[in-house]
Structures are given as C-alpha cells and as structure tokens.
Design an enzyme around this catalytic site. Sequence first.
Site, mmCIF file in Angstrom:
data_model
loop_
_atom_site.group_PDB
_atom_site.id
_atom_site.type_symbol
_atom_site.label_atom_id
_atom_site.label_comp_id
_atom_site.label_asym_id
_atom_site.label_seq_id
_atom_site.Cartn_x
_atom_site.Cartn_y
_atom_site.Cartn_z
ATOM 1 N N TYR A 43 0.848 -1.046 -0.088
ATOM 2 C CA TYR A 43 -0.031 0.023 -0.049
ATOM 3 C C TYR A 43 0.937 1.292 -0.104
ATOM 4 O O TYR A 43 1.788 1.485 0.991
ATOM 5 C CB TYR A 43 -0.800 0.035 1.251
ATOM 6 C CG TYR A 43 -1.892 -0.991 1.045
ATOM 7 C CD1 TYR A 43 -2.227 -1.764 0.081
ATOM 8 C CD2 TYR A 43 -2.949 -1.322 2.288
ATOM 9 C CE1 TYR A 43 -3.518 -2.533 -0.066
ATOM 10 C CE2 TYR A 43 -3.762 -2.248 2.167
ATOM 11 C CZ TYR A 43 -4.212 -2.970 1.089
ATOM 12 O OH TYR A 43 -4.889 -3.856 1.055
ATOM 13 N N PRO A 72 -16.337 -3.085 1.133
ATOM 14 C CA PRO A 72 -17.772 -3.580 1.441
ATOM 15 C C PRO A 72 -18.797 -2.165 1.115
ATOM 16 O O PRO A 72 -19.878 -2.540 0.971
ATOM 17 C CB PRO A 72 -17.558 -3.395 2.921
ATOM 18 C CG PRO A 72 -16.441 -2.603 3.101
ATOM 19 C CD PRO A 72 -15.426 -2.677 2.216
ATOM 20 N N LEU A 73 -18.289 -0.988 0.837
ATOM 21 C CA LEU A 73 -19.289 0.143 0.620
ATOM 22 C C LEU A 73 -19.390 0.127 -1.037
ATOM 23 O O LEU A 73 -20.003 1.161 -1.485
ATOM 24 C CB LEU A 73 -18.666 1.424 1.027
ATOM 25 C CG LEU A 73 -18.792 1.477 2.620
ATOM 26 C CD1 LEU A 73 -18.018 2.613 3.013
ATOM 27 C CD2 LEU A 73 -20.382 1.677 2.981
ATOM 28 N N ALA A 74 -18.836 -0.672 -1.923
ATOM 29 C CA ALA A 74 -18.759 -0.751 -3.302
ATOM 30 C C ALA A 74 -18.340 0.890 -3.917
ATOM 31 O O ALA A 74 -18.979 1.308 -4.674
ATOM 32 C CB ALA A 74 -20.239 -1.121 -3.839
ATOM 33 N N GLY A 116 -18.686 3.706 -2.883
ATOM 34 C CA GLY A 116 -19.746 4.616 -2.311
ATOM 35 C C GLY A 116 -20.990 4.692 -3.149
ATOM 36 O O GLY A 116 -21.607 5.580 -3.136
#
Length: 324
Positions: free
Chosen positions: A61, A231-233, A235
């Site tokens: 990262y 998990p929020l795709a 936004g």
Amino acid sequence: MSLMPLEKRGITGSRLVLGCMGFAGDWDTGVIEKGELLEAERGLDTALESGITMFDHADIYKRGKAEEVFGKCLNNRAGLREKIIIQSKCGIRFADTENPGRYDFSKNHILGAVDGILGRLGTDYLDILLLHRPDPLMEPEEVAEAFSTLMESGKVRNFGVSNMNVAQMKLLQAYIGSPLVVNQMEMSLKKLDWLDQGVHVNQPAGLGTNFAEGLIEHCMLETIQLQAWAPLAKGIYSGKEDFMSAAEKETAELVARMAEEKETTKESIVLGWLMRHPANIQPVIGTTNPGRIQNCQDAPRQAKLMTREEWYKLYISSRSKRLP
C-alpha cells in the site's frame, strides 16, 4: 448475533476494520509530507473515537508509505499499540526493471516482507499476517516453515489469507501448525456473487456465477473470519454521483429511505446489510475521510436491527431480478 470468529479465537478486534490503503497520499516512493501525516492522524483518531480498534495494511500500500505513516502515528501515541489489532499482508511484488509483477510465497520473501512491515510500522509484532493473493507456485511446506519461524520469534501471532478459495486454504492448512484465522474477499451489496453462488444451486444462472464455491460455509465451519474488502462498493449507494444503472439508482434510493426511517447513515445501512449475514462478516472500510469513518460507526447496531425482509429487499433490489 453470535460472536465473530476472531472473538471465538480470543482476538478481540472491533466489528469494523479501518483499511489503511488510503494513508500517505500518492503511490510514489517520496518522503511523507506533513499534510499526509496530519491526514493519517485525523483518520486514526476518528476511527478510535468511532470504536474501531482494528487496522488493515499491506506491504504494497502506497509502496510501503501507508505503513510508515501509520507507524509515525503510533509513535506519537504512547500505549496505543497494545490496545489495537494490526494486520498486514504480503506476497505481491511489483514489476521492476527485470521482472513482471508477480506473487511470491517463498520463505525468504515472506520473512523479509514481515521484517519490512514491522520496521515501517515501528512495532515488534503483527497480530495477524495475511497472504495477499494466491501464488500458483506456492509450496505449502515452505510457507509452513516461514510461519513457524515467525510464530516462534514472536513477530506474528496469527495467520490468514486473502482472496483464496476452499481448496487453496485446505492445502495450506494441512501443512501449517496454526489455524488460519482470516480470509479477506471482495463482498458488498454491489458484488453479490458470494450470495448468488448459493442461491443459484441447481439453476442455469449458476453457470455464470464465479465465486469460490463453499467458501462461506467452510469459513463458518472452521471459525475463520470472513473480512470484506470494498464493502461500500466505492460509495455507489452512499453518495457517489457517478453514472449509475437503473438498478443501482433504485438500490441507492432504497438505502436512502431506510437510512432516513432508521435515523442513521446510508453507509451504516450498506454495511449493516453485509454484517447481517450469519457468517458475521467483518467489513474493511477503506477511507481516511473522518466524516465517512463516522458515518460507518452505526453499522453494527443496524445489522442487529435489520429484519429478514429488509435484508432481502436490499439484496433483490441490487441483483435487479427476483429470486429463482
């Protein structure tokens, strides 16, 4: 809801994980700027204030800068290290002048990668080390030797994987002496193949579903924590204004109505839907924005409050077709 698999193994992390890929600005090899450090500190402090005590890293990262800036934040907060759970990943190697981008689960690479991770984070140990993506040349005996060395030296306390299927996990588990405690996969209200794989059993639609068959059930049976990346795709259901399909727009409107009715945020509805699943999925939210981090903190409560009917309304809206 039952205890999370990590809790059953005595690893007391928070229900949500803060993914730290966004820390430290651009993907370059430059020095960390003052503004990047301040942004990371605000993100870390907001996470802690929101009840998040688990943090997800990877050695790639920002080419190591994300871990480095997080380490500087830790250094400025005496006593914090013992109060949080840190996991990182290794196994991906970038292309260089002589070689292509590749995966590397060799013993030497794993050991060297962990030393680099610990140095950048400024800590003596990782709570969890994940193998980032499956290496076709993986020799499980060699991975087992690396894991044993890391465990005996106290550098890593637990091990897991990311993006692996059941067969790959079983092969690895047959050689290592400690249990795999995590598998991190992409799962969200937008990316539904992890659900559709089961729903489409004995259905023609199943021929077009590509997810690791039996993975959800295997992890539940073996007390392996399923973590969801993205998990929020990105936004799409919680405020992103890019072009949306008709199904995405309809689902976003449903999420907004539910959030208003429940007096919560859209992010908490989207994450709560994911966490409502009996596998006790642990979302890894990838943002450094304090406001968005705060918007996620009600997700565990919304998961408990979400009815079966509400869950199915969101699922069917997102998949844009009725169940078989």
